[in-house]
Design an enzyme around this catalytic site. Structure first.
Site, PDB file in Angstrom:
ATOM      1  N   GLY A   1       0.834  -1.191   0.000  1.00 24.29           N
ATOM      2  CA  GLY A   1       0.000   0.000   0.000  1.00 24.29           C
ATOM      3  C   GLY A   1       0.870   1.242   0.000  1.00 24.29           C
ATOM      4  O   GLY A   1       2.059   1.193   0.343  1.00 24.29           O
ATOM      5  N   CYS A   2       0.299   2.362  -0.380  1.00 21.21           N
ATOM      6  CA  CYS A   2       1.085   3.594  -0.484  1.00 21.21           C
ATOM      7  C   CYS A   2       1.520   4.106   0.885  1.00 21.21           C
ATOM      8  O   CYS A   2       2.703   4.387   1.103  1.00 21.21           O
ATOM      9  CB  CYS A   2       0.302   4.658  -1.245  1.00 21.21           C
ATOM     10  SG  CYS A   2      -1.387   4.925  -0.669  1.00 21.21           S
ATOM     11  N   TYR A   3       0.578   4.223   1.828  1.00 18.25           N
ATOM     12  CA  TYR A   3       0.956   4.659   3.174  1.00 18.25           C
ATOM     13  C   TYR A   3       1.943   3.696   3.833  1.00 18.25           C
ATOM     14  O   TYR A   3       2.945   4.134   4.409  1.00 18.25           O
ATOM     15  CB  TYR A   3      -0.286   4.785   4.060  1.00 18.25           C
ATOM     16  CG  TYR A   3      -1.224   5.917   3.733  1.00 18.25           C
ATOM     17  CD1 TYR A   3      -0.822   7.247   3.842  1.00 18.25           C
ATOM     18  CD2 TYR A   3      -2.537   5.663   3.351  1.00 18.25           C
ATOM     19  CE1 TYR A   3      -1.698   8.293   3.571  1.00 18.25           C
ATOM     20  CE2 TYR A   3      -3.424   6.698   3.074  1.00 18.25           C
ATOM     21  CZ  TYR A   3      -2.999   8.005   3.187  1.00 18.25           C
ATOM     22  OH  TYR A   3      -3.875   9.035   2.919  1.00 18.25           O
TER      23      TYR A   3
ATOM     24  N   THR B   1       4.162   1.852   2.499  1.00 13.26           N
ATOM     25  CA  THR B   1       5.490   1.972   1.897  1.00 13.26           C
ATOM     26  C   THR B   1       6.309   3.021   2.631  1.00 13.26           C
ATOM     27  O   THR B   1       7.477   2.789   2.981  1.00 13.26           O
ATOM     28  CB  THR B   1       5.364   2.326   0.406  1.00 13.26           C
ATOM     29  OG1 THR B   1       4.703   1.258  -0.276  1.00 13.26           O
ATOM     30  CG2 THR B   1       6.739   2.540  -0.220  1.00 13.26           C
TER      31      THR B   1
END
Length: 326
Positions: free
Chosen positions: A115-117, A119
């Site tokens: 997921g972006c967060y 990462t």
């Protein structure tokens, strides 16, 4: 050799970005399902099993369904949903996460895209937990803001609707107020934490980009590490990495000395500053007494936080140059 790739969900935000990153590559051929047979389960299963690699850009349940249709033992899968991010039989697709993760991804047939967060959070926290600077049971908080593209077509439409009366004129919106965000399990597990952090996500009125921050009360931590101790541990963890970099102490000091609105101010500390790239930049800020710190990651939520990472993982799985298309 040309590898065939099927992007299941290519019309979505992440799918479109991945297709754009793969365009023009001679070592990959992106194949699509016949629009007339898009809802034909047999046609979809045939394509899922007939290519070298599949990238799933689907909701969780649809990703599980797609994986269930893959009977071939040779097809490699990168899944961009949340469905398999903590599954023990799937490799976690953050190549820079540890010294062995890149090799793990390269040998895998099933890779879950982070997921972006998570990462940003994992990049900041995992090396410090591994180094013993942050105890695994230490209570952590993560504050973050993302561009509205991270919410998919619905949120994009809401923020971009004209006139604003048909959408939203919010400049900033906090969410995840139930403290049960779906990214929490991967944040905890892949950072090596005993407990999930308190996660405070938000969305701003900008399309793309992300800033993830972990504040630390260093005086409350065993051994009371200094900001320099944190910096040195992160520098060791990402030495030589191409896509994850640690801002220098000089740059950090310059940012700390800048006052917003001052003459010559350059907004370098901007969640949009890495848009369009697969890069992530990390920062360690500390107070003069060395008793508090703010760890910050900047990345493109659609780049290193989604499509860029997917292409990086695809390259590793297929034995191609890791930076190809990035």
């Amino acid at each position: 050799m040309t590898h065939t790739i099927f992007i299941d969900g290519e019309a979505g935000t992440t799918g479109l970005q991945i297709r754009e990153r793969l365009a023009g590559r001679s070592d990959l051929q992106v194949v699509s399902i016949d629009p007339a047979r898009r809802k034909d389960a047999d046609a979809r299963a045939e394509l899922l099993n007939g290519v070298d690699a599949v990238v799933l850009c689907l909701p969780d349940d649809a990703s599980r369904e797609a994986v269930g249709l893959i009977t071939s033992s040779t097809v490699k899968v990168v899944d961009a949903s949340t469905a398999y991010r903590t599954a023990p039989d799937w490799a976690y697709g953050f190549a820079e996460m540890s010294a062995t993760q890149r090799e793990t991804i390269g040998k895998a047939t099933r890779v879950s895209n982070p997921g972006c967060y998570p990462t940003g959070f994992i990049a900041l926290v995992r090396p410090l937990v591994a180094a013993g600077l942050i105890p695994a049971d230490f209570p952590l908080t993560v504050n973050a803001i993302s561009g509205y593209s991270g919410g998919g077509k619905g949120l994009i439409g809401e923020f971009e609707s004209q006139p604003a009366a048909t959408g939203t004129d919010d400049a900033f919106r906090a969410y995840g107020l139930t403290l049960a965000h779906k990214h929490l399990p991967e944040m905890q597990i892949h950072s090596g934490l005993a407990h999930p952090p308190v996660f405070a996500p938000s969305v701003g009125r900008f399309a793309q980009g992300m800033l993830v921050e972990v504040p630390l009360q260093l005086w409350a931590m065993p051994g009371a590490p200094s900001p320099r101790d944190l910096y040195d541990a992160l520098a060791r963890a990402y030495a030589g990495e191409r896509f994850v970099e640690l801002a220098s102490l000089t740059e950090t000091a310059e940012l700390q000395s800048v006052r917003a609105g001052a003459a010559g101010y350059v907004p370098a500390f901007d969640p949009q500053s890495l848009n369009g790239s697969n890069r992530m930049r990390l920062f360690v800020f500390g107070n003069a007494a060395g008793t508090q710190a703010r760890l910050v990651a900047i990345l493109d939520n659609l780049g290193k936080g989604a499509s860029g990472a997917a292409v990086q993982n695809l390259n590793l799985m297929l034995g191609l140059p890791e930076e190809a298309g990035l």
